[in-house]
Write a protein that holds these residues in place. Structure first.
Motif, PDB file in Angstrom:
ATOM      1  N   ALA A 191       0.833  -1.205   0.000  1.00 58.96           N
ATOM      2  CA  ALA A 191       0.000   0.000   0.000  1.00 58.96           C
ATOM      3  C   ALA A 191       0.864   1.250   0.000  1.00 58.96           C
ATOM      4  O   ALA A 191       0.576   2.219  -0.718  1.00 58.96           O
ATOM      5  CB  ALA A 191      -0.924  -0.002   1.222  1.00 58.96           C
ATOM      6  N   ASN A 192       1.936   1.240   0.775  1.00 55.16           N
ATOM      7  CA  ASN A 192       2.800   2.416   0.822  1.00 55.16           C
ATOM      8  C   ASN A 192       3.564   2.617  -0.477  1.00 55.16           C
ATOM      9  O   ASN A 192       3.800   3.750  -0.900  1.00 55.16           O
ATOM     10  CB  ASN A 192       3.762   2.314   2.000  1.00 55.16           C
ATOM     11  CG  ASN A 192       4.365   3.635   2.396  1.00 55.16           C
ATOM     12  OD1 ASN A 192       5.575   3.757   2.573  1.00 55.16           O
ATOM     13  ND2 ASN A 192       3.538   4.675   2.539  1.00 55.16           N
ATOM     14  N   GLY A 315       8.557  10.070   7.609  1.00 49.79           N
ATOM     15  CA  GLY A 315       8.068   8.720   7.679  1.00 49.79           C
ATOM     16  C   GLY A 315       8.465   8.067   8.984  1.00 49.79           C
ATOM     17  O   GLY A 315       9.219   8.637   9.783  1.00 49.79           O
ATOM     18  N   LEU A 316       7.961   6.886   9.208  1.00 47.32           N
ATOM     19  CA  LEU A 316       8.325   6.103  10.376  1.00 47.32           C
ATOM     20  C   LEU A 316       8.077   4.644  10.053  1.00 47.32           C
ATOM     21  O   LEU A 316       7.266   4.319   9.172  1.00 47.32           O
ATOM     22  CB  LEU A 316       7.549   6.534  11.614  1.00 47.32           C
ATOM     23  CG  LEU A 316       6.051   6.285  11.694  1.00 47.32           C
ATOM     24  CD1 LEU A 316       5.577   6.459  13.137  1.00 47.32           C
ATOM     25  CD2 LEU A 316       5.270   7.256  10.810  1.00 47.32           C
ATOM     26  N   THR A 317       8.805   3.785  10.713  1.00 41.54           N
ATOM     27  CA  THR A 317       8.726   2.359  10.416  1.00 41.54           C
ATOM     28  C   THR A 317       7.290   1.873  10.436  1.00 41.54           C
ATOM     29  O   THR A 317       6.861   1.114   9.552  1.00 41.54           O
ATOM     30  CB  THR A 317       9.572   1.574  11.423  1.00 41.54           C
ATOM     31  OG1 THR A 317      10.909   2.085  11.432  1.00 41.54           O
ATOM     32  CG2 THR A 317       9.613   0.101  11.066  1.00 41.54           C
ATOM     33  N   GLU A 318       6.524   2.317  11.423  1.00 37.96           N
ATOM     34  CA  GLU A 318       5.146   1.857  11.573  1.00 37.96           C
ATOM     35  C   GLU A 318       4.242   2.269  10.414  1.00 37.96           C
ATOM     36  O   GLU A 318       3.137   1.746  10.277  1.00 37.96           O
ATOM     37  CB  GLU A 318       4.563   2.392  12.890  1.00 37.96           C
ATOM     38  CG  GLU A 318       5.191   1.804  14.133  1.00 37.96           C
ATOM     39  CD  GLU A 318       6.430   2.532  14.611  1.00 37.96           C
ATOM     40  OE1 GLU A 318       6.825   2.333  15.775  1.00 37.96           O
ATOM     41  OE2 GLU A 318       7.017   3.315  13.824  1.00 37.96           O
ATOM     42  N   GLY A 319       4.709   3.206   9.582  1.00 40.88           N
ATOM     43  CA  GLY A 319       3.904   3.682   8.458  1.00 40.88           C
ATOM     44  C   GLY A 319       4.303   3.122   7.120  1.00 40.88           C
ATOM     45  O   GLY A 319       3.756   3.544   6.095  1.00 40.88           O
ATOM     46  N   GLY A 320       5.270   2.254   7.086  1.00 43.69           N
ATOM     47  CA  GLY A 320       5.607   1.529   5.887  1.00 43.69           C
ATOM     48  C   GLY A 320       6.677   1.985   4.917  1.00 43.69           C
ATOM     49  O   GLY A 320       6.849   1.340   3.922  1.00 43.69           O
ATOM     50  N   GLY A 343      -4.027   8.642   0.042  1.00 38.65           N
ATOM     51  CA  GLY A 343      -4.451   7.465   0.782  1.00 38.65           C
ATOM     52  C   GLY A 343      -4.022   7.425   2.230  1.00 38.65           C
ATOM     53  O   GLY A 343      -4.394   6.506   2.966  1.00 38.65           O
ATOM     54  N   VAL A 344      -3.234   8.422   2.662  1.00 40.24           N
ATOM     55  CA  VAL A 344      -2.816   8.508   4.062  1.00 40.24           C
ATOM     56  C   VAL A 344      -3.573   9.657   4.720  1.00 40.24           C
ATOM     57  O   VAL A 344      -3.554  10.788   4.223  1.00 40.24           O
ATOM     58  CB  VAL A 344      -1.295   8.754   4.192  1.00 40.24           C
ATOM     59  CG1 VAL A 344      -0.905   8.937   5.655  1.00 40.24           C
ATOM     60  CG2 VAL A 344      -0.514   7.609   3.570  1.00 40.24           C
ATOM     61  N   ARG A 384      -3.777   7.352   9.732  1.00 38.44           N
ATOM     62  CA  ARG A 384      -4.671   6.256   9.380  1.00 38.44           C
ATOM     63  C   ARG A 384      -4.486   5.941   7.906  1.00 38.44           C
ATOM     64  O   ARG A 384      -4.382   6.846   7.073  1.00 38.44           O
ATOM     65  CB  ARG A 384      -6.129   6.617   9.672  1.00 38.44           C
ATOM     66  CG  ARG A 384      -7.094   5.467   9.403  1.00 38.44           C
ATOM     67  CD  ARG A 384      -8.459   5.680  10.050  1.00 38.44           C
ATOM     68  NE  ARG A 384      -9.190   6.810   9.478  1.00 38.44           N
ATOM     69  CZ  ARG A 384     -10.422   7.167   9.863  1.00 38.44           C
ATOM     70  NH1 ARG A 384     -11.027   6.497  10.833  1.00 38.44           N
ATOM     71  NH2 ARG A 384     -11.019   8.195   9.300  1.00 38.44           N
ATOM     72  N   GLY A 385      -4.464   4.664   7.571  1.00 40.77           N
ATOM     73  CA  GLY A 385      -4.336   4.267   6.172  1.00 40.77           C
ATOM     74  C   GLY A 385      -3.949   2.803   6.057  1.00 40.77           C
ATOM     75  O   GLY A 385      -3.538   2.166   7.033  1.00 40.77           O
TER      76      GLY A 385
END
Length: 524
Positions: A191-192, A315-320, A343-344, A384-385
């Protein structure tokens, strides 16, 4: 198809990360996929797809089952890429880990994720010992020198598993405690990649040759870098070291058109003679930066030296990991990390998760107020995404809430254009007499001083105030503590003025280019 655009959809959306390689191999089999500079080795997309299938078969023969963890502890290069993708194609969870990690760090990670197999270089005694402690097998890196071998008939399908299965288990740097494993599903990673792929002009186009000197064991280099190249079916140019003169040669020799880096890399390139740097960057169309704040001074100097802008994102690891970027079709806004990807969803919330809806335009003249507190205008970044992680290892704890929102530890504000400005991580706060001090605000003021080239701010224990502000500076020998304090006194409230000032030749950094704040605080 426009050669600057990503490949058109064939009607099938990939559900498995390793499908990206098969898709590129079907479309452009003879195009270079990986140029491994250090090993003087090039793999086409057909070569890479074949090597990934061979690696998956090898891992299955070594006893790997679906859902098992496979730690990949290798330096940047084609073997790393093949090992990670091969683990995923075998239905396993790839655990990228840095080859410079010390035994203590390895033991923590291995004990947590309990790998079945560890892919490590010959003679890696630390990996061998840590693997033995948890009963994991150690195997050599994949052989990527054999060309154009068709996948074995016994090779697993290129989409074994996928979807909500965990593709990557990426351990955070642990700057605030014990490292935590971030569970990134195939769904989140893909998705990312699609979200980033929708940007125009594209971050990575099929015709691009993208230089990656970022460590591939970090999610920035692996997902936002290498896997974005896989999404586009472009070419990645890999180096296992970052040395400005060497990088300048690689940029020219390999006809690089895109560079992904952290701010400290771009700062290091500025040490090259201006004519040499401009010539090296002549063929580059796009430079992107993330992982740490990009000082406005460095952005201006790089643009002056090369004629190119650096497009900063967040960005951050948790966000892909990619969340925001400055628009790629306009001059980047210094100090801003831009807007959320398509989409984010992004919003600012308080510590209870309640939305903060009012954008604010900061007045730089306000920061010298006696009790100025940025937290009155800022909030925690919430996201959210479909790109979000599936919680932390092993059981998914700490993931998005029931409504799909994940509250980060990053503090920021939205300006009147809707662009995000990061202030700091809440965990990096320095609290002086009950007042919040955000290191980045103080660092920005310090960088205004003539002769200061780099600045880092941390909190140190103080018997009277709980914590005090410590500034660590890199700059000219003429700098004095009095000069620094005099400048800060008219730009910052008294409680924000550094009580401890230290001059150093260079700032300690993590492998991903971030300032090692805990090391600075420990040196107080």
């Amino acid at each position: 198809m426009d050669s600057t655009s990503p490949p058109a959809s064939d009607g099938h959306s990939p559900t498995h990360v390793a499908e990206l390689v098969a898709r590129a191999a079907a479309r452009v089999p003879d195009q270079p996929a990986i140029v491994d500079v250090s090993r003087k080795n090039t793999l086409t997309w057909f070569d890479l797809d074949s090597a990934v299938s061979a690696e998956a078969t090898r891992l299955l023969a070594a006893g790997v089952s679906r859902g098992d963890r496979v730690v990949v502890r290798l330096a940047n290069g084609a073997p790393f890429c093949v090992a990670v993708l091969g683990a995923m194609r075998a239905g396993a969870v790839a655990v990228p880990h840095g080859p410079i990690a010390v035994p203590r760090e390895l033991r923590i990670v291995f004990d947590d994720c309990r790998p079945a197999v560890v892919v490590a270089a010959e003679g890696d005694e630390a990996a061998t010992a840590a693997a033995a402690a948890v009963g994991a097998a150690v195997i050599a890196p994949p052989d990527v020198t054999t060309r154009s071998q068709a996948p074995s008939a016994e090779a697993p399908p290129s989409h074994s598993g996928g979807g909500e299965d965990i593709a990557l288990l990426v351990y955070t740097s642990g700057t605030t405690g014990v490292p935590r494993g971030v569970r990134l599903s195939h769904r989140a990673v893909l998705a990312n990649r699609e979200q980033a792929g929708q940007l125009r002009p594209p971050l990575v186009a099929p015709v691009d040759r993208v230089l990656l000197s970022l460590p591939l064991f970090h999610v920035f280099g692996l997902a936002a870098g290498f896997l974005q190249v896989c999404w586009a079916g472009a070419t990645v140019v890999l180096t296992d070291r970052f040395e400005p003169a060497h990088i300048a040669e690689v940029l020219v020799a390999e006809r690089v058109s895109g560079v992904a880096g952290v701010p400290s890399m771009y700062r290091a390139l500025l040490d090259l003679p201006p004519d040499e740097l401009r010539a090296a960057m002549a063929g580059v169309r796009l430079c992107t930066s993330g992982g740490a704040p990009l000082p406005a001074k460095w952005l201006a100097r790089f643009r002056e030296a090369t004629g190119l802008s650096i497009f900063e994102g967040y960005g951050l690891t948790e966000g892909g990991p990619v969340i925001t970027t400055n628009p790629l079709d306009a001059a980047p806004k210094a100090g801003s990390v831009g807007r959320a990807l398509p989409g984010v969803e992004l919003r600012l919330v308080d510590t209870e998760g309640r939305p903060i809806d009012t954008p604010s335009e900061p007045d730089p003249d306000d920061i010298d107020e006696e009790v100025s507190d940025p937290s009155q205008d800022t909030g925690l970044v919430a996201l959210r995404g479909p790109n979000l992680f599936s919680g932390y290892w092993p059981d998914g704890e700490g993931g998005p809430d029931a409504d799909g929102w994940f509250r980060t530890a990053d503090v920021g504000f939205l300006d009147t254009d809707g662009d995000l400005h990061l202030v700091d991580r809440s965990s990096d706060l320095v609290i002086v007499n009950g007042f919040n001090v955000y290191p980045r605000e103080v660092e920005q003021v310090l960088l205004e001083i003539d002769g200061v080239t780099e600045a880092a701010v941390v909190g140190v224990a103080d018997d009277r105030t709980g914590e005090a502000v410590k500034a660590v500076l890199v700059g000219s020998p003429e700098l004095t503590e009095d000069t620094v304090r005099a400048h800060c006194a008219v730009r910052l409230a008294r409680f924000k003025v550094p009580a401890v000032i230290q001059f150093v030749d260079e700032l300690p950094r993590t492998p991903t280019g971030k300032v090692a704040r805990r090391q600075l605080a420990a040196g107080a």
